[in-house]
Design a protein around this motif. Sequence first.
Motif, PDB file in Angstrom:
ATOM      1  N   LYS A  79       0.819  -1.216   0.000  1.00 50.75           N
ATOM      2  CA  LYS A  79       0.000   0.000   0.000  1.00 50.75           C
ATOM      3  C   LYS A  79       0.852   1.265   0.000  1.00 50.75           C
ATOM      4  O   LYS A  79       0.504   2.264  -0.625  1.00 50.75           O
ATOM      5  CB  LYS A  79      -0.919   0.000   1.228  1.00 50.75           C
ATOM      6  CG  LYS A  79      -1.867  -1.191   1.288  1.00 50.75           C
ATOM      7  CD  LYS A  79      -2.771  -1.224   0.071  1.00 50.75           C
ATOM      8  CE  LYS A  79      -3.837  -2.314   0.191  1.00 50.75           C
ATOM      9  NZ  LYS A  79      -3.245  -3.674   0.159  1.00 50.75           N
ATOM     10  N   PHE A 100       0.748   4.241  -2.833  1.00 53.41           N
ATOM     11  CA  PHE A 100       0.510   5.633  -2.474  1.00 53.41           C
ATOM     12  C   PHE A 100       1.564   6.544  -3.084  1.00 53.41           C
ATOM     13  O   PHE A 100       1.238   7.554  -3.717  1.00 53.41           O
ATOM     14  CB  PHE A 100       0.505   5.790  -0.951  1.00 53.41           C
ATOM     15  CG  PHE A 100       0.398   7.216  -0.498  1.00 53.41           C
ATOM     16  CD1 PHE A 100      -0.821   7.864  -0.441  1.00 53.41           C
ATOM     17  CD2 PHE A 100       1.539   7.928  -0.135  1.00 53.41           C
ATOM     18  CE1 PHE A 100      -0.916   9.184  -0.029  1.00 53.41           C
ATOM     19  CE2 PHE A 100       1.458   9.250   0.276  1.00 53.41           C
ATOM     20  CZ  PHE A 100       0.225   9.877   0.326  1.00 53.41           C
ATOM     21  N   PHE A 129       1.300   6.563  -7.159  1.00 49.64           N
ATOM     22  CA  PHE A 129       0.163   7.180  -7.838  1.00 49.64           C
ATOM     23  C   PHE A 129      -0.383   8.408  -7.099  1.00 49.64           C
ATOM     24  O   PHE A 129      -0.539   9.472  -7.693  1.00 49.64           O
ATOM     25  CB  PHE A 129      -0.965   6.150  -8.006  1.00 49.64           C
ATOM     26  CG  PHE A 129      -0.604   5.000  -8.897  1.00 49.64           C
ATOM     27  CD1 PHE A 129      -0.490   5.174 -10.262  1.00 49.64           C
ATOM     28  CD2 PHE A 129      -0.360   3.739  -8.367  1.00 49.64           C
ATOM     29  CE1 PHE A 129      -0.146   4.118 -11.104  1.00 49.64           C
ATOM     30  CE2 PHE A 129      -0.025   2.681  -9.187  1.00 49.64           C
ATOM     31  CZ  PHE A 129       0.088   2.866 -10.559  1.00 49.64           C
ATOM     32  N   VAL A 130      -0.668   8.266  -5.820  1.00 54.70           N
ATOM     33  CA  VAL A 130      -1.358   9.324  -5.089  1.00 54.70           C
ATOM     34  C   VAL A 130      -0.441  10.507  -4.796  1.00 54.70           C
ATOM     35  O   VAL A 130      -0.828  11.666  -4.996  1.00 54.70           O
ATOM     36  CB  VAL A 130      -1.952   8.774  -3.773  1.00 54.70           C
ATOM     37  CG1 VAL A 130      -2.691   9.884  -3.021  1.00 54.70           C
ATOM     38  CG2 VAL A 130      -2.888   7.611  -4.060  1.00 54.70           C
ATOM     39  N   PHE A 131       0.777  10.240  -4.326  1.00 62.18           N
ATOM     40  CA  PHE A 131       1.674  11.314  -3.904  1.00 62.18           C
ATOM     41  C   PHE A 131       1.991  12.293  -5.031  1.00 62.18           C
ATOM     42  O   PHE A 131       1.774  13.506  -4.879  1.00 62.18           O
ATOM     43  CB  PHE A 131       2.952  10.729  -3.315  1.00 62.18           C
ATOM     44  CG  PHE A 131       3.902  11.751  -2.770  1.00 62.18           C
ATOM     45  CD1 PHE A 131       3.569  12.517  -1.656  1.00 62.18           C
ATOM     46  CD2 PHE A 131       5.142  11.960  -3.361  1.00 62.18           C
ATOM     47  CE1 PHE A 131       4.447  13.470  -1.154  1.00 62.18           C
ATOM     48  CE2 PHE A 131       6.017  12.898  -2.867  1.00 62.18           C
ATOM     49  CZ  PHE A 131       5.668  13.658  -1.758  1.00 62.18           C
ATOM     50  N   LEU A 161       0.327  12.709  -7.743  1.00 60.09           N
ATOM     51  CA  LEU A 161      -0.935  13.273  -8.213  1.00 60.09           C
ATOM     52  C   LEU A 161      -1.403  14.405  -7.308  1.00 60.09           C
ATOM     53  O   LEU A 161      -2.056  15.353  -7.771  1.00 60.09           O
ATOM     54  CB  LEU A 161      -1.993  12.171  -8.284  1.00 60.09           C
ATOM     55  CG  LEU A 161      -3.257  12.468  -9.105  1.00 60.09           C
ATOM     56  CD1 LEU A 161      -2.895  12.757 -10.554  1.00 60.09           C
ATOM     57  CD2 LEU A 161      -4.219  11.305  -9.016  1.00 60.09           C
ATOM     58  N   LEU A 162      -1.073  14.330  -6.023  1.00 62.47           N
ATOM     59  CA  LEU A 162      -1.418  15.408  -5.098  1.00 62.47           C
ATOM     60  C   LEU A 162      -0.765  16.721  -5.521  1.00 62.47           C
ATOM     61  O   LEU A 162      -1.377  17.787  -5.421  1.00 62.47           O
ATOM     62  CB  LEU A 162      -0.981  15.044  -3.678  1.00 62.47           C
ATOM     63  CG  LEU A 162      -1.843  14.009  -2.943  1.00 62.47           C
ATOM     64  CD1 LEU A 162      -1.212  13.679  -1.601  1.00 62.47           C
ATOM     65  CD2 LEU A 162      -3.258  14.513  -2.750  1.00 62.47           C
ATOM     66  N   SER A 202       8.966   6.595  -9.351  1.00 66.00           N
ATOM     67  CA  SER A 202       8.499   5.213  -9.347  1.00 66.00           C
ATOM     68  C   SER A 202       9.587   4.251  -9.830  1.00 66.00           C
ATOM     69  O   SER A 202       9.818   3.196  -9.228  1.00 66.00           O
ATOM     70  CB  SER A 202       7.259   5.083 -10.234  1.00 66.00           C
ATOM     71  OG  SER A 202       6.836   3.746 -10.334  1.00 66.00           O
ATOM     72  N   GLN A 205       0.342   5.302 -14.801  1.00 63.17           N
ATOM     73  CA  GLN A 205       0.546   6.650 -14.255  1.00 63.17           C
ATOM     74  C   GLN A 205       0.199   7.723 -15.288  1.00 63.17           C
ATOM     75  O   GLN A 205      -0.478   8.704 -14.984  1.00 63.17           O
ATOM     76  CB  GLN A 205       2.002   6.822 -13.812  1.00 63.17           C
ATOM     77  CG  GLN A 205       2.347   6.214 -12.478  1.00 63.17           C
ATOM     78  CD  GLN A 205       3.797   6.468 -12.125  1.00 63.17           C
ATOM     79  OE1 GLN A 205       4.703   5.881 -12.712  1.00 63.17           O
ATOM     80  NE2 GLN A 205       4.027   7.344 -11.171  1.00 63.17           N
ATOM     81  N   ILE A 260      -3.576   8.035 -15.804  1.00 65.80           N
ATOM     82  CA  ILE A 260      -4.251   8.671 -14.669  1.00 65.80           C
ATOM     83  C   ILE A 260      -3.970  10.165 -14.643  1.00 65.80           C
ATOM     84  O   ILE A 260      -4.878  10.986 -14.461  1.00 65.80           O
ATOM     85  CB  ILE A 260      -3.820   8.008 -13.351  1.00 65.80           C
ATOM     86  CG1 ILE A 260      -4.334   6.571 -13.279  1.00 65.80           C
ATOM     87  CG2 ILE A 260      -4.323   8.809 -12.155  1.00 65.80           C
ATOM     88  CD1 ILE A 260      -3.849   5.801 -12.073  1.00 65.80           C
TER      89      ILE A 260
END
Length: 347
Positions: free
Chosen positions: A19, A23, A26-28, A30-31, A166, A212, A215
């Motif tokens: 997880k 994060f 993708f999420v970090f 993208l933030l 990544s 990535q 998205i």
Amino acid sequence: MTAFQTLSLAMFKGFVRDKATLFFTFVFPLLFLVIFGLILRDVGADKTKIALVGDGPIVAALKDSGAFEFESYTDESAAVQKVKDGDLPAALVVRGQQVDVRYAQSDQVKSATVLGIVNGVVDKANLAATGQPPHFTFGAEKVEDASLKPIQYLTPGILSWGIAVSAVFGSALTLVSWRRKQVLRRIQLAPVSATSVLSSRLMVSAGVALVQGAIFVGVASLPLFGLQLSGQWWLAIPLLLLGTVAFFALGMLVGSFAKTEEAASAAANIVVLPMAFLSGTFFPVDQAPAWLQAVSKAFPLRHMNDGMLDVLVRGKGVEALLLPASILVGFTLVVALVASRIFKWEE
């Protein structure tokens, strides 16, 4: 199943089950796109607001021009006080045929803009009132320039940085973890080639990079942000894959000498984070000092950023890929050669 397929499936399962890795992959990044995109979404879109007292043909002409946003007042002193307080850059006072502008001396840029536009409208009205044909003619037309909206600039840069993070962290941490857990030693003793191990991990990284990219572009293209892709945006795909390979090789180099996951993470951060700021990921480096621009060109991320920008939003063709692709390939070969020299199967 072949060794390549088995290793690829194992690495993919390990990736999706972690997880923290999901994060930070993708999420970090993208933030950053969402935060900067929201903050800078309306940069340059606001009209200059000025106070207005009175009405007439000059005011009508200014309203038709769409250059200003007016805040109406019935009392001249109240309008001028707004300028004195620094709330507005100027106040337009119209009494019959008398047009006066009260402007803030401290805000010279906006004041000059207000004076220039108002003076131009008044001169045009005076000329029309004389009934004489103009002695000089003036023509103007829009020219498409190379400037970009913030989201147009941010998306390629942050996407390239996300790919780099990544690939570097994925290869470096995997290599160190497998060496410490003796997985590499078992693979060495098994009938599996080093090529199968590296190519399977690289394939997972390439697949993650494509996801990535999809998205990032999908989120940035939402009406909230308004990314507009060029007609040849698909040329960004080979550049994205070449960048993945280049930074995968850099991660292999980091993982070859790092002893622990903590050391690998720290070394990767030392390499990737300064590179992001010096390569124009978050802000343009064109206005930076000449020496800093020269330094930035030594980083592969700078050339990946430039290439992604050219084909993703500037509408350039395959010729825009030649320089960044060549640099990324050359960087990959050199770094991969160094990594292979210091690579160790076990501690």
